[in-house]
Design an enzyme around this catalytic site. Structure first.
Site, PDB file in Angstrom:
ATOM      1  N   HIS A 138      -1.705   4.502   0.139  1.00 23.15           N
ATOM      2  CA  HIS A 138      -0.185   4.434   0.142  1.00 23.15           C
ATOM      3  C   HIS A 138       0.599   5.419   0.384  1.00 23.15           C
ATOM      4  O   HIS A 138      -0.158   6.793   0.237  1.00 23.15           O
ATOM      5  CB  HIS A 138      -0.099   4.055  -1.428  1.00 23.15           C
ATOM      6  CG  HIS A 138      -0.428   4.879  -2.463  1.00 23.15           C
ATOM      7  ND1 HIS A 138      -1.632   4.812  -2.671  1.00 23.15           N
ATOM      8  CD2 HIS A 138       0.206   5.999  -3.132  1.00 23.15           C
ATOM      9  CE1 HIS A 138      -1.809   5.938  -3.811  1.00 23.15           C
ATOM     10  NE2 HIS A 138      -0.807   6.433  -3.971  1.00 23.15           N
ATOM     11  N   MET A 139       1.767   5.281   0.659  1.00 26.40           N
ATOM     12  CA  MET A 139       2.782   6.145   1.271  1.00 26.40           C
ATOM     13  C   MET A 139       3.748   6.144   0.225  1.00 26.40           C
ATOM     14  O   MET A 139       4.374   5.318  -0.232  1.00 26.40           O
ATOM     15  CB  MET A 139       3.250   5.763   2.701  1.00 26.40           C
ATOM     16  CG  MET A 139       3.693   7.042   3.692  1.00 26.40           C
ATOM     17  SD  MET A 139       4.090   5.918   4.946  1.00 26.40           S
ATOM     18  CE  MET A 139       2.746   6.710   6.034  1.00 26.40           C
ATOM     19  N   HIS A 140       4.027   7.385  -0.287  1.00 20.32           N
ATOM     20  CA  HIS A 140       5.349   7.689  -1.151  1.00 20.32           C
ATOM     21  C   HIS A 140       6.677   8.144  -0.188  1.00 20.32           C
ATOM     22  O   HIS A 140       6.521   8.709   0.358  1.00 20.32           O
ATOM     23  CB  HIS A 140       5.244   8.608  -2.116  1.00 20.32           C
ATOM     24  CG  HIS A 140       4.063   8.751  -3.133  1.00 20.32           C
ATOM     25  ND1 HIS A 140       4.309   8.209  -4.407  1.00 20.32           N
ATOM     26  CD2 HIS A 140       2.639   8.753  -2.908  1.00 20.32           C
ATOM     27  CE1 HIS A 140       3.178   8.196  -5.178  1.00 20.32           C
ATOM     28  NE2 HIS A 140       2.022   8.634  -4.358  1.00 20.32           N
TER      29      HIS A 140
ATOM     30  N   ASP B  67       8.040   2.287  -6.892  1.00 19.19           N
ATOM     31  CA  ASP B  67       7.021   2.916  -8.154  1.00 19.19           C
ATOM     32  C   ASP B  67       7.369   2.586  -9.356  1.00 19.19           C
ATOM     33  O   ASP B  67       8.518   2.676  -9.765  1.00 19.19           O
ATOM     34  CB  ASP B  67       7.000   4.564  -7.762  1.00 19.19           C
ATOM     35  CG  ASP B  67       5.653   5.116  -8.345  1.00 19.19           C
ATOM     36  OD1 ASP B  67       4.661   5.504  -7.576  1.00 19.19           O
ATOM     37  OD2 ASP B  67       5.488   5.088  -9.328  1.00 19.19           O
TER      38      ASP B  67
ATOM     39  N   ASN C  84      -1.160  11.148  -0.731  1.00 21.08           N
ATOM     40  CA  ASN C  84      -1.838  11.972  -1.475  1.00 21.08           C
ATOM     41  C   ASN C  84      -3.516  11.412  -1.198  1.00 21.08           C
ATOM     42  O   ASN C  84      -3.612  10.361  -1.081  1.00 21.08           O
ATOM     43  CB  ASN C  84      -1.542  11.886  -2.927  1.00 21.08           C
ATOM     44  CG  ASN C  84      -0.186  12.334  -3.295  1.00 21.08           C
ATOM     45  OD1 ASN C  84       0.036  13.208  -2.784  1.00 21.08           O
ATOM     46  ND2 ASN C  84       0.445  11.589  -4.235  1.00 21.08           N
TER      47      ASN C  84
END
Ligand code: 5GP
Ligand code: ZN
Length: 114
Positions: free
Chosen positions: A100-102, A30, A87
């Site tokens: 997307h995956m954090h 990120d 989110n």
């Protein structure tokens, strides 16, 4: 999608700090990390939100979760702990409308976004 930042990253039109890649997914750091480890995992195919993941795309979601496990292991946070977050839409805090995956960790996380 031509005006999508993450599609541009997937195509190499915008640079990223790549963490891992398969035929179907890309993982990169990120740009504004909120924890020592903060990686984003995206499907290469444009999918706007988690709501748009239908049965036909179930496999790519599974692959994203597998990538999260691998990244956590390789970054050394699998045992200390980490969080995997998606989110969804404005109230969920989604700013970029490409699924997307954090994956974050490397410190004690406190609230929902770290
Ligand atoms: P969201 O709030 O949509 O779940 O998260 C979007 C994330 O994308 C944010 O954490 C933000 O820092 C990250 N981000 C936005 N633009 C870029 C970019 O151009 N490159 C990278 N690597 N991350 C980005
Ligand atoms: Zn996209």
């Amino acid at each position: 999608m031509s005006d999508c930042i993450f599609c541009k990253i997937v195509k190499g039109e915008i640079p990223c700090s790549k963490v891992m890649e398969t035929d179907r997914i890309l993982a990169f750091n990120d740009i504004h990390p909120v924890a020592p480890v903060h990686v984003l995992i995206v499907p290469k195919e444009h999918v706007a939100t988690f709501n748009d993941v239908g049965e036909s795309r179930g496999e790519v979601l599974a692959e994203m979760y597998r990538a999260a496990q691998t990244i956590a292991r390789e970054k050394g946070i699998a045992e200390t702990g980490y969080r995997v977050t998606v989110n969804v839409n404005p109230d969920g805090g989604q700013i970029i409308f490409h699924l997307h995956m954090h994956v974050f960790g490397g410190r004690k996380l406190t609230d929902a976004m770290g």
